[in-house]
Design a protein around this motif. Structure first.
Motif, PDB file in Angstrom:
ATOM      1  N   GLU A  38      -7.944  -1.599  -3.948  1.00 31.72           N
ATOM      2  CA  GLU A  38      -7.206  -3.038  -3.859  1.00 31.72           C
ATOM      3  C   GLU A  38      -7.541  -3.360  -2.243  1.00 31.72           C
ATOM      4  O   GLU A  38      -7.328  -4.659  -1.863  1.00 31.72           O
ATOM      5  CB  GLU A  38      -5.981  -2.648  -4.092  1.00 31.72           C
ATOM      6  N   GLY A  39      -7.678  -2.523  -1.540  1.00 32.81           N
ATOM      7  CA  GLY A  39      -7.924  -2.920   0.183  1.00 32.81           C
ATOM      8  C   GLY A  39      -8.581  -1.727   0.897  1.00 32.81           C
ATOM      9  O   GLY A  39      -8.689  -0.644   0.275  1.00 32.81           O
ATOM     10  N   SER A  40      -8.751  -1.987   1.953  1.00 31.02           N
ATOM     11  CA  SER A  40      -9.517  -1.057   2.941  1.00 31.02           C
ATOM     12  C   SER A  40      -8.517   0.274   3.254  1.00 31.02           C
ATOM     13  O   SER A  40      -9.001   1.236   3.799  1.00 31.02           O
ATOM     14  CB  SER A  40      -9.876  -1.609   4.310  1.00 31.02           C
ATOM     15  N   SER A  41      -7.412   0.030   2.988  1.00 31.91           N
ATOM     16  CA  SER A  41      -6.169   1.295   3.215  1.00 31.91           C
ATOM     17  C   SER A  41      -6.145   2.414   1.923  1.00 31.91           C
ATOM     18  O   SER A  41      -5.664   3.252   2.030  1.00 31.91           O
ATOM     19  CB  SER A  41      -4.976   0.815   3.439  1.00 31.91           C
ATOM     20  N   ASP A  42      -7.123   2.144   1.012  1.00 33.41           N
ATOM     21  CA  ASP A  42      -7.038   2.982  -0.038  1.00 33.41           C
ATOM     22  C   ASP A  42      -8.597   3.447  -0.398  1.00 33.41           C
ATOM     23  O   ASP A  42      -9.232   4.380   0.241  1.00 33.41           O
ATOM     24  CB  ASP A  42      -6.407   2.391  -1.343  1.00 33.41           C
ATOM     25  N   LEU A  43      -9.349   2.936  -1.576  1.00 28.05           N
ATOM     26  CA  LEU A  43     -10.479   3.491  -1.889  1.00 28.05           C
ATOM     27  C   LEU A  43     -11.776   2.812  -1.351  1.00 28.05           C
ATOM     28  O   LEU A  43     -12.931   3.148  -1.294  1.00 28.05           O
ATOM     29  CB  LEU A  43     -10.593   3.443  -3.285  1.00 28.05           C
ATOM     30  N   ARG A  44     -11.584   1.774  -0.782  1.00 25.72           N
ATOM     31  CA  ARG A  44     -12.641   0.775  -0.236  1.00 25.72           C
ATOM     32  C   ARG A  44     -13.004   1.310   1.135  1.00 25.72           C
ATOM     33  O   ARG A  44     -12.405   1.585   1.953  1.00 25.72           O
ATOM     34  CB  ARG A  44     -12.150  -0.572  -0.103  1.00 25.72           C
ATOM     35  N   TYR A  45     -14.282   0.837   1.419  1.00 26.06           N
ATOM     36  CA  TYR A  45     -14.804   0.818   2.829  1.00 26.06           C
ATOM     37  C   TYR A  45     -14.202  -0.042   3.693  1.00 26.06           C
ATOM     38  O   TYR A  45     -13.869  -1.492   3.496  1.00 26.06           O
ATOM     39  CB  TYR A  45     -16.303   0.452   2.563  1.00 26.06           C
ATOM     40  N   GLU A  84      -5.508   1.442  -8.621  1.00 28.62           N
ATOM     41  CA  GLU A  84      -4.752   0.520  -8.728  1.00 28.62           C
ATOM     42  C   GLU A  84      -3.156   1.244  -8.487  1.00 28.62           C
ATOM     43  O   GLU A  84      -2.829   2.409  -9.155  1.00 28.62           O
ATOM     44  CB  GLU A  84      -4.529   0.098 -10.154  1.00 28.62           C
ATOM     45  N   ASP A  85      -2.497   0.544  -7.515  1.00 28.78           N
ATOM     46  CA  ASP A  85      -1.316   0.784  -7.160  1.00 28.78           C
ATOM     47  C   ASP A  85      -0.298   0.410  -8.507  1.00 28.78           C
ATOM     48  O   ASP A  85      -0.500  -0.557  -9.174  1.00 28.78           O
ATOM     49  CB  ASP A  85      -0.875   0.022  -6.026  1.00 28.78           C
ATOM     50  N   MET A  86       0.842   1.171  -8.161  1.00 29.65           N
ATOM     51  CA  MET A  86       1.800   0.890  -9.344  1.00 29.65           C
ATOM     52  C   MET A  86       2.913  -0.305  -8.595  1.00 29.65           C
ATOM     53  O   MET A  86       3.531   0.242  -7.653  1.00 29.65           O
ATOM     54  CB  MET A  86       2.528   2.030  -9.715  1.00 29.65           C
ATOM     55  N   ASP A  87       2.968  -1.496  -9.131  1.00 28.94           N
ATOM     56  CA  ASP A  87       3.776  -2.367  -8.675  1.00 28.94           C
ATOM     57  C   ASP A  87       4.867  -2.619  -9.733  1.00 28.94           C
ATOM     58  O   ASP A  87       4.409  -3.281 -10.797  1.00 28.94           O
ATOM     59  CB  ASP A  87       3.156  -3.867  -8.470  1.00 28.94           C
ATOM     60  N   PHE A  88       6.089  -2.181  -9.485  1.00 27.45           N
ATOM     61  CA  PHE A  88       7.141  -2.269 -10.597  1.00 27.45           C
ATOM     62  C   PHE A  88       8.460  -2.434  -9.962  1.00 27.45           C
ATOM     63  O   PHE A  88       8.774  -1.968  -8.730  1.00 27.45           O
ATOM     64  CB  PHE A  88       7.325  -1.191 -11.503  1.00 27.45           C
ATOM     65  N   SER A  89       9.513  -3.192 -10.685  1.00 28.45           N
ATOM     66  CA  SER A  89      10.706  -3.185 -10.216  1.00 28.45           C
ATOM     67  C   SER A  89      11.533  -2.089 -10.584  1.00 28.45           C
ATOM     68  O   SER A  89      11.120  -1.151 -11.472  1.00 28.45           O
ATOM     69  CB  SER A  89      11.460  -4.568 -10.882  1.00 28.45           C
ATOM     70  N   SER A  90      12.824  -2.022  -9.985  1.00 26.57           N
ATOM     71  CA  SER A  90      13.525  -0.458 -10.197  1.00 26.57           C
ATOM     72  C   SER A  90      13.957  -0.424 -11.718  1.00 26.57           C
ATOM     73  O   SER A  90      14.102   0.953 -11.947  1.00 26.57           O
ATOM     74  CB  SER A  90      14.923  -0.632  -9.208  1.00 26.57           C
ATOM     75  N   HIS A  91      13.909  -1.401 -12.509  1.00 33.59           N
ATOM     76  CA  HIS A  91      14.550  -1.020 -13.769  1.00 33.59           C
ATOM     77  C   HIS A  91      13.246  -0.574 -14.900  1.00 33.59           C
ATOM     78  O   HIS A  91      13.412  -0.177 -15.792  1.00 33.59           O
ATOM     79  CB  HIS A  91      15.173  -2.360 -14.491  1.00 33.59           C
ATOM     80  N   GLU A  92      12.046  -0.402 -14.248  1.00 42.06           N
ATOM     81  CA  GLU A  92      11.041  -0.242 -15.112  1.00 42.06           C
ATOM     82  C   GLU A  92      11.049   1.362 -15.283  1.00 42.06           C
ATOM     83  O   GLU A  92      11.547   2.068 -14.314  1.00 42.06           O
ATOM     84  CB  GLU A  92       9.897  -0.521 -14.387  1.00 42.06           C
ATOM     85  N   GLY A  98     -15.554   7.166 -17.129  1.00 41.48           N
ATOM     86  CA  GLY A  98     -14.407   6.114 -15.907  1.00 41.48           C
ATOM     87  C   GLY A  98     -13.212   7.084 -15.654  1.00 41.48           C
ATOM     88  O   GLY A  98     -12.860   8.211 -16.263  1.00 41.48           O
ATOM     89  N   VAL A  99     -12.925   6.879 -14.390  1.00 39.25           N
ATOM     90  CA  VAL A  99     -12.035   7.774 -13.753  1.00 39.25           C
ATOM     91  C   VAL A  99     -10.887   6.954 -13.322  1.00 39.25           C
ATOM     92  O   VAL A  99     -10.979   6.197 -12.160  1.00 39.25           O
ATOM     93  CB  VAL A  99     -12.666   8.467 -12.570  1.00 39.25           C
ATOM     94  N   PRO A 100      -9.623   6.563 -14.013  1.00 39.36           N
ATOM     95  CA  PRO A 100      -8.389   5.953 -13.368  1.00 39.36           C
ATOM     96  C   PRO A 100      -8.006   6.764 -11.985  1.00 39.36           C
ATOM     97  O   PRO A 100      -7.912   7.970 -12.228  1.00 39.36           O
ATOM     98  CB  PRO A 100      -7.522   6.004 -14.486  1.00 39.36           C
ATOM     99  N   MET A 101      -7.513   5.813 -11.161  1.00 39.33           N
ATOM    100  CA  MET A 101      -7.036   6.553  -9.901  1.00 39.33           C
ATOM    101  C   MET A 101      -5.693   5.610  -9.611  1.00 39.33           C
ATOM    102  O   MET A 101      -5.762   4.527  -9.098  1.00 39.33           O
ATOM    103  CB  MET A 101      -7.933   6.337  -8.530  1.00 39.33           C
ATOM    104  N   VAL A 102      -4.652   6.330 -10.085  1.00 40.94           N
ATOM    105  CA  VAL A 102      -3.201   5.602 -10.025  1.00 40.94           C
ATOM    106  C   VAL A 102      -2.065   6.286  -9.507  1.00 40.94           C
ATOM    107  O   VAL A 102      -1.745   7.457 -10.154  1.00 40.94           O
ATOM    108  CB  VAL A 102      -2.730   5.232 -11.327  1.00 40.94           C
ATOM    109  N   PRO A 103      -2.112   6.300  -8.288  1.00 41.03           N
ATOM    110  CA  PRO A 103      -0.861   6.996  -7.929  1.00 41.03           C
ATOM    111  C   PRO A 103       0.524   6.833  -8.165  1.00 41.03           C
ATOM    112  O   PRO A 103       0.717   5.628  -8.407  1.00 41.03           O
ATOM    113  CB  PRO A 103      -1.003   6.750  -5.916  1.00 41.03           C
TER     114      PRO A 103
END
Length: 245
Positions: free
Chosen positions: A9-16, A104-112, A137-142
């Motif tokens: 998603e951005g340079s702070s995770d998997l990208r160059y 992919e980061d997990m974006d979710f509200s508190s009730h999820e 394929g390798v999913p990378m979801v923290p």
């Protein structure tokens, strides 16, 4: 050689990070793991999220069965599945033995329900890979964000209790991963990854105890073994590393 197309998603995770001229922290983690397991050269081809978005817009939509009253509780998994299908096609362009890693980061509200959402995201990625008959394929979801894994590097006691997988799924929360990491490092949020870089580079990522990371690591190990025609790690195979328990 081990080859992967990777998309974050951005340079702070998997990208160059082109501005600073170095890999993101999770790209370093991938290289560290593969270097621990195999002596092969590792090549990662960075794919921007915009490339997957543009390719997805140009695809003809596939007809889907309609079930009256059915509702997808996680609508964004539709685009996640489409992204993984696009990334699979990018991998095939590099050759039959090239794998794909989608972050992919997990974006979710508190009730999820965190765990159900996590499994839904992993399943959506594999749905996209499977639609292209792509096995590597390798999913990378923290859980819940990449910062959760970073925090495990510097607070091993809490990491053993999986505390950092219980952080908020929203960056706007006072308990967000970015804020907790910044407080732990005593720096501004924007400086998190500059401050922790030396820790990320020197860490043995095989030791990271976060359950969502272990799931990712096992899948990466199986797929890389398949690419190299090596025996799978004990107790692991393509099917039991596909969907979390």
């Amino acid at each position: 050689m081990i080859e992967f197309v990777v998309c974050g998603e951005g340079s702070s995770d998997l990208r160059y990070d082109a501005f600073n001229g170095f890999d993101g922290p999770l790209a370093i983690a991938v290289r560290n793991l593969l270097d621990n397991w195999y002596s092969e050269e590792v090549e990662m081809y960075m794919v921007a999220r915009s490339e997957l978005s543009d390719a997805n817009k140009n695809d003809k939509p596939k007809r889907k069965a309609y079930v009256r009253g059915a509702k997808n509780p996680y609508p964004n998994t539709v685009s996640i599945s489409a992204f993984s299908a696009c990334l699979a096609r990018k991998a095939v362009e590099h050759g039959d033995a090239c794998g794909a890693i989608l972050f992919e980061d997990m974006d979710f509200s508190s009730h999820e329900n965190r765990d159900k959402y996590y499994r839904a995201m992993i399943a959506a990625m594999h749905s996209g890979f499977d639609s292209e008959s792509f096995r590597m394929g390798v999913p990378m979801v923290p859980i819940t964000r990449s910062e959760s894994w970073m925090l495990c590097l510097i607070d091993k006691e809490a990491a053993q209790k999986s505390y950092y997988e219980n952080l908020s799924g929203s960056d706007n929360s006072p308990n967000s991963g970015k804020k907790v990491l910044a407080n732990m490092l005593d720096c501004a949020e924007r400086e998190n990854y500059n401050v922790i870089r030396s820790t990320v580079e020197s860490y043995d990522w095989n030791l990271l105890p976060a359950p969502s990371f272990i799931f990712f690591k096992n899948r990466l190990h199986v797929v890389s073994a398949l690419m190299l025609h090596e025996a799978f790690p004990d107790g692991l195979n393509l099917e039991n590393t596909k969907i979390p328990n």
